[in-house]
Design an enzyme around this catalytic site. Structure first.
Site: not given
Length: 644
Positions: A503, A507
């Site tokens: 992504d 994170d």
């Protein structure tokens, strides 16, 4: 009919003086090639070194002249010039130069520790030289004599000289009829004499070669001096090595009266090693008892320390795990060495080995206990190397599955249909939902998908045994098929490209960093061979009913709005994750080989600046989570050309 052969007393050939040396030079200097030629220098220089070791000389000079001659001088006692009791009409000087096994090295009162131990050194050089001149400076007189091919050419000439002069000077030219090549290699001489100076710390050796003879970058003049001997040498020679820690292990110890040994060991992070050993300053390239004693003593100390401090799997460590990653110098000075052969390349002395081994074990155990932080770093690395080398962990099983049992690939892997490696790609994606979108968006023939659940293990600070227990890493290793660590074989990689697709947020960047760390540590050749890439999924979609654009960060989004939409109405979709992106958009923006952007994870910069690379990984993957988080926040998705 053939004449019957006889074997009588007259058939026994008696070689007098130095004739045996000229008849069979290889028996005395090993060979008549470059090694044998340079061994002549060793024999003469060792006599001067012996005067230093005996405490009678402090300076040695060495010259290699354009006429092909070598001149070596010391300021020691000088070869004895009085008449020899056995040869009453000959001075000891002449006896030493013309007789095998004549010298002061057999009498322990004259020399305690000596390199020229067979008493044949200088006479062998004489026998194999077309010209040799000796000068002895003693009590205000110089005693000079010339020789050729081992035979006396002139009587000893005695002349007055300064009373300050003392010692021995030998000049010789190797015999062209004996040697294949009579030109010395300047660099070899330079390195050899440099090491002699290292081993007799505190002694000056003045080195000089005529400029015409030098064909490389070595200086034609140099004054070698190492006050602390091997300690000073290590600081100069291995300053740029990537070490496990800065502190070296230094041991200086007595064996018996007038006998001692010393060793210095520097521990490296990578497979970069050297081991040099010497006896009475003579290099012993084939090792022997002194090397075995040090190696065994170090290994035994590590195992004892590891067992006492509960390091699991410490018993798996062997010599190669330590010494394939270390720089080592061993130097011993002993009274009566037992060499294997005249050229002294190997020492065979079992009692000496036991003494050195015991002393080394004791001292290294003390060192480990006194340096607990470094000891933990060392033992953790040794255990990991042992696991990689011996496959005692589950890594062996992983390799076997990936290489021999291709039909047992991980269940989560959606493989491509092509059997050819050419153009094939594996996308490593985070989570099952992203994996679902990627499966629909892929080109089934060439693109494989491996979804990983959550953040994988941070391998930077953990051992191989934990890595082998991690399911996500097991799946990754099995899918790629090329093994890891010492079992890694790039020829067995099942795909042409490995693409990390995470992504476009903090994170996602963290997961990509964890994966890059894994590849850097255990499959670094994939990075070196340009096999590892980062996919670039967009963060935003800006659109209206007439047009649409994708942006990879805030700055690009603002520029697109200003340029393409101005006062028009538009909508913005922010993709929270790959799983939320429709398959057709994922294909168009991130997976289509004709439209996508990929970032190559490149190692060229890392090779040039290893220390900064290691520092970067310490920031990213070390134990201080706040440093990692700050770095990723600052750099997530803004990196356009990543050099690890």
């Amino acid at each position: 009919m053939a004449k019957k052969s006889t074997y009588n007393a007259k058939d026994i050939e008696v070689l007098e003086g130095l004739e045996p040396v000229r008849k069979r030079p290889g028996m005395y200097i090993g060979s008549t090639n470059q090694d044998g030629l340079h061994h002549l220098v060793n024999e003469v220089l060792d006599n001067s070194i012996d005067e230093v070791l005996a405490g009678h000389a402090t300076d040695i000079s060495f010259q290699y002249k354009k006429d092909g001659s070598i001149k070596i001088k010391d300021n020691g006692r000088g070869i004895p010039i009085d008449f020899h009791p056995k040869y009453k009409n000959k001075r000891a000087l002449e006896v030493v130069l013309t007789t095998l096994h004549a010298g002061g090295k057999f009498n322990s009162n004259a020399y305690k520790t000596s390199g020229g131990l067979h008493g044949v050194g200088i006479s062998v050089v004489n026998a194999l030289s077309s010209l040799l001149q000796v000068q002895v400076f003693k009590d205000g007189k110089v005693y000079r004599q010339d020789y050729s091919k081992g035979k006396v050419k002139t009587k000893i000439k005695i002349e007055k000289c300064s009373k300050k002069l003392k010692g021995t000077e030998i000049s010789f030219i190797p015999d062209e009829s004996i040697f294949e090549e009579t030109q010395f290699v300047p660099k070899k001489l330079y390195n050899f004499i440099n090491m002699k100076s290292v081993l007799v710390g505190g002694t000056t050796i003045n080195f000089e070669i005529d400029k015409e003879l030098i064909k490389d970058k070595i200086p034609n003049k140099k004054s070698f001096f190492y006050k602390k001997g091997i300690e000073d040498y290590f600081q100069l020679e291995y300053a740029n090595n990537s070490k496990l820690f800065e502190k070296n292990f230094l041991l200086k110890s007595k064996i018996k009266d007038n006998e001692n040994f010393e060793t210095l060991i520097s521990f490296n992070t990578n497979e970069n090693s050297s081991l040099m050993s010497y006896c009475n300053t003579i290099e012993t390239p084939d090792g022997g008892s002194h090397e075995n004693g040090i190696r065994n003593g170090i290994l035994r100390a590590i195992k004892l320390y590891g067992q006492k401090n509960q390091f699991s799997k410490i018993s798996n460590i062997n010599h190669s795990d330590i010494f394939d990653y270390s720089n080592v110098i061993i130097s011993i000075f002993i009274n009566d060495p037992s060499f294997e052969g005249q050229t002294k390349k190997r020492i065979i002395m079992p009692n000496l080995q036991r003494e050195i081994e015991t002393k080394t074990q004791q001292e290294f155990l003390l060192w480990l206990n006194a340096n607990k932080k470094n000891s933990k770093i060392l033992l953790d690395n040794l255990i990991e190397r042992a696991l990689q080398r011996t496959d005692l962990s589950k890594i062996k099983e992983l390799d076997r599955k990936s290489i021999k049992e291709r039909n047992r690939l991980p269940g989560k892997l959606v493989d491509c249909s092509s059997k050819s490696i050419k153009d094939s790609e594996i996308f490593i994606v985070e989570g099952d939902s992203a994996g679902g979108s990627a499966k629909q968006a892929r080109n089934r023939e060439f693109q494989a998908i491996l979804p990983l659940r959550g953040k994988i293990l941070n391998v930077y600070n953990v051992g191989l045994s934990k890595i082998a227990d991690n399911n996500e890493i097991q799946n990754l290793i099995q899918s790629l098929g090329c093994g890891i660590g010492k079992n890694f074989e790039i020829s067995k990689l099942r795909y042409e490209k490995i693409i990390l697709m995470t992504d476009a947020d903090v994170d996602g960047s963290h997961i990509a960093t964890l994966l890059i760390t894994f590849f850097y540590k255990y499959m670094k050749s994939l990075i070196d061979e340009n096999k590892l890439y980062l996919a670039m999924p967009p963060l935003f979609k800006i659109y209206n009913k007439n047009k649409s654009f994708y942006a990879y960060d805030e700055k690009e989004k603002d520029k697109l709005i200003e340029k393409e939409f101005k006062s028009d109405n538009y909508n913005i979709t922010r993709f929270k994750g790959l799983g939320e992106m429709p398959a057709d958009q994922l294909k168009e923006t991130t997976m289509d080989q004709n439209k996508r952007n990929l970032i190559l994870i490149n190692s060229e910069k890392a090779k040039k600046d290893m220390k900064n690379t290691e520092s970067l990984f310490e920031t990213l993957m070390g134990k201080q989570a706040e440093l990692r988080f700050k770095f990723i926040q600052n750099n997530a998705n803004f990196i356009k050309n990543l050099d690890v």
